[in-house]
Design an enzyme around this catalytic site. Structure first.
Site, PDB file in Angstrom:
ATOM      1  N   GLY A  43     -32.891  40.478-126.705  1.00 51.40           N
ATOM      2  CA  GLY A  43     -32.957  39.919-127.336  1.00 51.40           C
ATOM      3  C   GLY A  43     -32.724  40.307-128.816  1.00 51.40           C
ATOM      4  N   ASP A  98     -35.832  41.825-131.632  1.00 52.88           N
ATOM      5  CA  ASP A  98     -35.763  40.544-133.048  1.00 52.88           C
ATOM      6  C   ASP A  98     -36.607  39.945-133.496  1.00 52.88           C
ATOM      7  OD1 ASP A  98     -36.059  39.886-130.584  1.00 52.88           O
ATOM      8  OD2 ASP A  98     -34.879  38.978-129.432  1.00 52.88           O
ATOM      9  N   ASP A 101     -44.497  38.919-133.290  1.00 51.40           N
ATOM     10  CA  ASP A 101     -45.561  38.200-132.239  1.00 51.40           C
ATOM     11  C   ASP A 101     -46.562  38.316-132.840  1.00 51.40           C
ATOM     12  OD1 ASP A 101     -46.315  35.312-131.539  1.00 51.40           O
ATOM     13  OD2 ASP A 101     -45.053  35.270-130.428  1.00 51.40           O
ATOM     14  N   LYS A 129     -43.026  36.192-137.323  1.00 47.88           N
ATOM     15  CA  LYS A 129     -43.980  34.977-137.363  1.00 47.88           C
ATOM     16  C   LYS A 129     -45.358  35.342-137.876  1.00 47.88           C
ATOM     17  CE  LYS A 129     -42.495  33.124-133.044  1.00 47.88           C
ATOM     18  NZ  LYS A 129     -42.595  32.771-131.165  1.00 47.88           N
ATOM     19  N   PHE A 150     -41.454  28.647-132.150  1.00 49.75           N
ATOM     20  CA  PHE A 150     -40.423  28.913-130.978  1.00 49.75           C
ATOM     21  C   PHE A 150     -39.508  29.202-131.793  1.00 49.75           C
ATOM     22  CE2 PHE A 150     -38.027  29.778-127.481  1.00 49.75           C
ATOM     23  CZ  PHE A 150     -38.895  30.434-126.643  1.00 49.75           C
ATOM     24  N   VAL A 151     -38.485  30.449-131.138  1.00 50.24           N
ATOM     25  CA  VAL A 151     -36.789  30.030-132.080  1.00 50.24           C
ATOM     26  C   VAL A 151     -36.240  30.342-131.078  1.00 50.24           C
ATOM     27  CG1 VAL A 151     -37.614  30.465-134.376  1.00 50.24           C
ATOM     28  CG2 VAL A 151     -37.313  32.126-132.884  1.00 50.24           C
ATOM     29  N   ASP A 157     -33.757  33.932-126.447  1.00 49.56           N
ATOM     30  CA  ASP A 157     -33.177  32.622-124.952  1.00 49.56           C
ATOM     31  C   ASP A 157     -34.809  31.716-124.971  1.00 49.56           C
ATOM     32  OD1 ASP A 157     -34.864  34.736-124.372  1.00 49.56           O
ATOM     33  OD2 ASP A 157     -34.507  33.886-122.043  1.00 49.56           O
ATOM     34  N   ARG A 163     -29.265  32.506-125.850  1.00 52.04           N
ATOM     35  CA  ARG A 163     -28.935  33.441-126.727  1.00 52.04           C
ATOM     36  C   ARG A 163     -27.159  34.061-127.677  1.00 52.04           C
ATOM     37  NH1 ARG A 163     -32.617  37.128-124.425  1.00 52.04           N
ATOM     38  NH2 ARG A 163     -33.257  37.201-122.784  1.00 52.04           N
TER      39      ARG A 163
HETATM   40  P1  5GP Z   1     -44.887  40.206-129.189  1.00 53.79           P
HETATM   41  O1  5GP Z   1     -44.950  41.461-128.004  1.00 53.79           O
HETATM   42  O2  5GP Z   1     -44.493  40.343-130.787  1.00 53.79           O
HETATM   43  O3  5GP Z   1     -45.986  38.943-129.227  1.00 53.79           O
HETATM   44  O4  5GP Z   1     -43.471  39.644-129.017  1.00 53.79           O
HETATM   45  C1  5GP Z   1     -42.215  40.067-128.895  1.00 53.79           C
HETATM   46  C2  5GP Z   1     -41.223  39.467-128.139  1.00 53.79           C
HETATM   47  O5  5GP Z   1     -41.279  38.474-127.398  1.00 53.79           O
HETATM   48  C3  5GP Z   1     -40.140  39.193-129.235  1.00 53.79           C
HETATM   49  O6  5GP Z   1     -38.879  41.033-128.606  1.00 53.79           O
HETATM   50  C4  5GP Z   1     -39.254  38.417-127.876  1.00 53.79           C
HETATM   51  O7  5GP Z   1     -38.319  38.842-126.483  1.00 53.79           O
HETATM   52  C5  5GP Z   1     -40.168  37.446-127.410  1.00 53.79           C
HETATM   53  N1  5GP Z   1     -40.820  36.214-128.270  1.00 53.79           N
HETATM   54  C6  5GP Z   1     -41.263  36.406-129.105  1.00 53.79           C
HETATM   55  N2  5GP Z   1     -41.704  34.931-129.816  1.00 53.79           N
HETATM   56  C7  5GP Z   1     -40.728  34.586-129.360  1.00 53.79           C
HETATM   57  C8  5GP Z   1     -39.911  33.151-129.195  1.00 53.79           C
HETATM   58  O8  5GP Z   1     -40.248  32.615-130.630  1.00 53.79           O
HETATM   59  N3  5GP Z   1     -38.773  32.773-128.587  1.00 53.79           N
HETATM   60  C9  5GP Z   1     -37.664  33.401-128.309  1.00 53.79           C
HETATM   61  N4  5GP Z   1     -37.359  33.437-127.294  1.00 53.79           N
HETATM   62  N5  5GP Z   1     -38.635  35.153-127.765  1.00 53.79           N
HETATM   63  C10 5GP Z   1     -39.952  35.120-128.645  1.00 53.79           C
HETATM   64 MG    MG Z   2     -37.604  40.607-126.395  1.00 57.39          MG
END
Ligand code: 5GP
Ligand code: MG
Length: 179
Positions: A43, A98, A101, A129, A150-151, A157, A163
């Site tokens: 991403g 990118d 979360d 987020k 979700f984005v 993606d 993407r």
């Molecule tokens: P975390 O590990 O902080 O929970 O999530 C980060 C990873 O989850 C990012 O690298 C991304 O790949 C994916 N991710 C988290 N939220 C989103 C979202 O809203 N859309 C997409 N496409 N990927 C997300």
């Molecule tokens: Mg990722």
């Protein structure tokens, strides 16, 4: 083209100005020729490109690829799919993703980079987020704080699609099922 069920969140111009603002904040910490930017594939590819072009400094780049264990309930644990090509021992690293979360990805990648001997790891994300983090991380530099929905687009993606979109779209609040 706006994917069904999504609304536009950020235009191309918004994204570029966000990348520029983040680059301006990072610039004082960058050592030309010595700092390594490590992007989390897939991403973060687009953001890495715009970020280092806005920065317009001589930096090294490398990549990590991680994925979630797809083992039922305990998903969210990460594994390294592909590691660094370069040696970051003693190097200052900027870790680029990118979106932030839960924070697990940044925490996992930071631990990995430190285990490879990185002298410092500074996180940077285009999007963060607004939600509680589930991992203890230092708050990264953030382009945009966004609602917890979700984005897609600009590298992000949905099931491998979207993407390529130049803009970022967010799931329509009315069509979102609560987590
Ligand atoms: P975390 O590990 O902080 O929970 O999530 C980060 C990873 O989850 C990012 O690298 C991304 O790949 C994916 N991710 C988290 N939220 C989103 C979202 O809203 N859309 C997409 N496409 N990927 C997300
Ligand atoms: Mg990722």
């Amino acid at each position: 083209m706006i994917p069904a069920g999504f609304v536009r969140l950020l235009s191309q111009a918004d994204i570029l100005s966000g990348a520029k603002a983040v680059a301006d904040r990072l610039r004082p910490q960058i050592k030309p020729g010595a700092t390594t930017f490590v992007a989390v594939l897939d991403g973060a590819l687009f953001f890495l490109t715009d970020l280092i072009q806005e920065l317009a400094m001589d930096v090294k780049v490398d990549f990590l690829r991680v994925s979630s264990y797809d083992g039922g309930e305990t998903s969210g644990d990460l594994k390294l799919v592909s590691g660094l090509m370069s040696n970051v021992a003693g190097a200052d690293v900027v870790l680029v993703d990118d979106i932030l979360d839960s924070g697990k990805t940044l925490a996992f990648c930071t631990d990995y980079l430190k285990s490879r001997g990185a002298a410092s790891v500074r996180g940077v994300v285009l999007l963060a987020k607004e939600r509680p983090r589930l991992a203890a991380i230092e708050e990264p530099a953030v382009g945009f704080r966004i609602p917890d929905r979700f984005v897609i687009g600009y590298g992000l993606d949905w099931q491998g699609r979207y993407r390529h979109l130049r803009e970022i779209f967010i799931k329509d609040a009315e069509k979102e099922t609560p987590r």
